[in-house]
Scaffold this motif. Structure first.
Motif, PDB file in Angstrom:
ATOM      1  N   ALA A  42       0.843  -1.152   0.089  1.00 57.90           N
ATOM      2  CA  ALA A  42      -0.119  -0.106   0.227  1.00 57.90           C
ATOM      3  C   ALA A  42       0.883   1.344  -0.011  1.00 57.90           C
ATOM      4  N   VAL A  43       1.992   1.315   0.814  1.00 63.87           N
ATOM      5  CA  VAL A  43       3.064   2.481   0.655  1.00 63.87           C
ATOM      6  C   VAL A  43       3.483   2.822  -0.677  1.00 63.87           C
ATOM      7  N   LEU A  44       3.842   1.881  -1.630  1.00 64.26           N
ATOM      8  CA  LEU A  44       4.001   2.185  -2.913  1.00 64.26           C
ATOM      9  C   LEU A  44       3.004   2.562  -3.779  1.00 64.26           C
ATOM     10  N   ARG A  45       1.721   1.880  -3.433  1.00 61.68           N
ATOM     11  CA  ARG A  45       0.449   2.028  -4.142  1.00 61.68           C
ATOM     12  C   ARG A  45       0.388   3.675  -4.161  1.00 61.68           C
ATOM     13  N   VAL A  46       0.481   4.190  -2.960  1.00 69.30           N
ATOM     14  CA  VAL A  46      -0.042   5.626  -2.374  1.00 69.30           C
ATOM     15  C   VAL A  46       0.899   6.668  -3.026  1.00 69.30           C
ATOM     16  N   LYS A  47       2.119   6.127  -3.049  1.00 72.36           N
ATOM     17  CA  LYS A  47       3.234   6.823  -3.856  1.00 72.36           C
ATOM     18  C   LYS A  47       2.836   7.104  -5.336  1.00 72.36           C
ATOM     19  N   GLN A  48       2.252   5.966  -6.021  1.00 72.55           N
ATOM     20  CA  GLN A  48       2.117   5.975  -7.356  1.00 72.55           C
ATOM     21  C   GLN A  48       1.038   6.949  -7.486  1.00 72.55           C
ATOM     22  N   ILE A  49      -0.053   6.785  -6.655  1.00 74.22           N
ATOM     23  CA  ILE A  49      -1.290   7.807  -6.704  1.00 74.22           C
ATOM     24  C   ILE A  49      -0.903   9.000  -6.823  1.00 74.22           C
ATOM     25  N   LEU A  53      -1.504  11.844  -9.632  1.00 71.94           N
ATOM     26  CA  LEU A  53      -2.231  12.942  -9.530  1.00 71.94           C
ATOM     27  C   LEU A  53      -1.307  14.329  -9.847  1.00 71.94           C
ATOM     28  N   GLY A  54      -0.235  14.174  -9.497  1.00 70.89           N
ATOM     29  CA  GLY A  54       0.549  15.177  -9.712  1.00 70.89           C
ATOM     30  C   GLY A  54       0.893  15.443 -11.288  1.00 70.89           C
ATOM     31  N   ALA A  55       0.633  14.337 -11.982  1.00 68.38           N
ATOM     32  CA  ALA A  55       0.792  14.713 -13.533  1.00 68.38           C
ATOM     33  C   ALA A  55      -0.497  15.062 -14.012  1.00 68.38           C
ATOM     34  N   GLY A  56      -1.598  15.707 -13.294  1.00 70.60           N
ATOM     35  CA  GLY A  56      -2.922  15.936 -13.551  1.00 70.60           C
ATOM     36  C   GLY A  56      -4.017  15.045 -14.005  1.00 70.60           C
ATOM     37  N   LEU A  57      -3.832  13.691 -13.482  1.00 70.62           N
ATOM     38  CA  LEU A  57      -4.683  12.896 -13.795  1.00 70.62           C
ATOM     39  C   LEU A  57      -5.883  12.631 -12.835  1.00 70.62           C
ATOM     40  N   SER A  58      -6.822  12.458 -13.417  1.00 70.70           N
ATOM     41  CA  SER A  58      -8.064  12.374 -12.265  1.00 70.70           C
ATOM     42  C   SER A  58      -8.114  10.941 -11.777  1.00 70.70           C
ATOM     43  N   SER A  59      -8.748  10.798 -10.813  1.00 76.53           N
ATOM     44  CA  SER A  59      -8.822   9.354 -10.115  1.00 76.53           C
ATOM     45  C   SER A  59      -9.451   8.316 -10.818  1.00 76.53           C
ATOM     46  N   GLY A  71       6.874   0.368 -10.110  1.00 78.52           N
ATOM     47  CA  GLY A  71       7.868   1.384  -9.309  1.00 78.52           C
ATOM     48  C   GLY A  71       7.190   2.551  -8.798  1.00 78.52           C
ATOM     49  N   GLU A  72       7.753   3.339  -8.141  1.00 78.29           N
ATOM     50  CA  GLU A  72       7.336   4.520  -7.260  1.00 78.29           C
ATOM     51  C   GLU A  72       6.987   5.729  -8.195  1.00 78.29           C
ATOM     52  N   ALA A  73       7.779   5.738  -9.404  1.00 72.95           N
ATOM     53  CA  ALA A  73       7.677   6.992 -10.001  1.00 72.95           C
ATOM     54  C   ALA A  73       6.094   7.326 -10.919  1.00 72.95           C
ATOM     55  N   PRO A  74       5.409   6.437 -11.212  1.00 74.70           N
ATOM     56  CA  PRO A  74       5.589   5.000 -11.508  1.00 74.70           C
ATOM     57  C   PRO A  74       5.936   5.144 -13.095  1.00 74.70           C
ATOM     58  N   GLU A  75       6.508   3.633 -13.526  1.00 75.43           N
ATOM     59  CA  GLU A  75       6.731   3.672 -15.017  1.00 75.43           C
ATOM     60  C   GLU A  75       5.593   2.849 -15.340  1.00 75.43           C
ATOM     61  N   LEU A  76       4.902   3.270 -16.456  1.00 72.43           N
ATOM     62  CA  LEU A  76       3.593   2.598 -16.861  1.00 72.43           C
ATOM     63  C   LEU A  76       3.981   1.554 -18.202  1.00 72.43           C
ATOM     64  N   ILE A  77       3.620   0.233 -17.923  1.00 76.95           N
ATOM     65  CA  ILE A  77       3.781  -0.478 -19.220  1.00 76.95           C
ATOM     66  C   ILE A  77       2.875   0.070 -20.253  1.00 76.95           C
ATOM     67  N   GLN A  91      -4.624  15.263 -25.223  1.00 84.89           N
ATOM     68  CA  GLN A  91      -5.209  15.847 -26.046  1.00 84.89           C
ATOM     69  C   GLN A  91      -5.989  16.925 -25.453  1.00 84.89           C
ATOM     70  N   ARG A  92      -6.824  16.269 -24.482  1.00 89.11           N
ATOM     71  CA  ARG A  92      -7.555  17.272 -23.629  1.00 89.11           C
ATOM     72  C   ARG A  92      -7.008  18.497 -22.958  1.00 89.11           C
ATOM     73  N   LEU A  93      -5.551  18.186 -22.597  1.00 91.09           N
ATOM     74  CA  LEU A  93      -4.936  19.239 -21.886  1.00 91.09           C
ATOM     75  C   LEU A  93      -4.258  19.977 -22.926  1.00 91.09           C
ATOM     76  N   ASP A  94      -3.973  19.794 -24.321  1.00 90.55           N
ATOM     77  CA  ASP A  94      -3.674  20.548 -25.255  1.00 90.55           C
ATOM     78  C   ASP A  94      -4.746  21.273 -25.723  1.00 90.55           C
ATOM     79  N   ASP A  95      -5.694  21.017 -25.798  1.00 91.26           N
ATOM     80  CA  ASP A  95      -7.141  21.648 -26.127  1.00 91.26           C
ATOM     81  C   ASP A  95      -7.420  22.844 -25.146  1.00 91.26           C
ATOM     82  N   GLN A  96      -7.070  22.521 -23.770  1.00 92.94           N
ATOM     83  CA  GLN A  96      -7.272  23.461 -22.819  1.00 92.94           C
ATOM     84  C   GLN A  96      -6.249  24.533 -22.962  1.00 92.94           C
TER      85      GLN A  96
END
Length: 135
Positions: A42-49, A53-59, A71-77, A91-96
């Motif tokens: 759960a520690v790793l999962r919270v850090k990933q979340i 979130l810091g990248a502007g993604l919604s829940s 990984g913590e950063a996380p890396e996405l497959i 694309q939504r961010l670019d439009d905004q």
């Protein structure tokens, strides 16, 4: 570990952790006493979340992405569904950004035009008691 320990180890308050759980981002077991119990992962999962979130993604976006996170950063497959979701978000961010840039340019044009008018008032008031209303 209980929610207080997870909160201390991640720097995320318990209210937010409960929210993550309600959104399906974090899982907890319930003990016989009803308290939440989190595994070490759960520690790793919270850090990933937090990073996502810091990248502007919604829940909602994060719930979709987490199964592909490592990984913590996380890396996405880079599975095709994941890439499509991230491209759509980008694309939504670019439009905004485009809309904001157009609004900014229009506002700057209005300011420039107003400054060129100098001390003249518009519209001119014939009655000296009337003054333009400030914005």
């Amino acid at each position: 570990m209980r929610i207080g320990e997870l909160s201390s180890r991640t720097g995320v308050n318990a209210h937010q952790l409960r929210y993550y759980e309600a959104q399906g981002l974090l899982e907890a077991e319930r003990g016989a006493n009803g308290y939440r119990k989190y595994g070490e992962s759960a520690v790793l999962r919270v850090k990933q979340i937090r990073h996502l979130l810091g990248a502007g993604l919604s829940s909602e976006d994060i719930a979709y992405l987490l199964p592909c996170a490592a990984g913590e950063a996380p890396e996405l497959i880079g599975c095709p569904e994941l890439l499509a979701a991230m491209r759509a978000r980008l694309q939504r961010l670019d439009d905004q950004l485009d809309r904001l840039a157009r609004s900014r340019d229009a506002l700057a044009d209005y300011i420039d035009a107003a400054e060129r008018m100098g001390s003249r008032t518009y519209p001119p008031f014939e009655d000296t008691d009337q003054q333009p209303v400030p914005a």
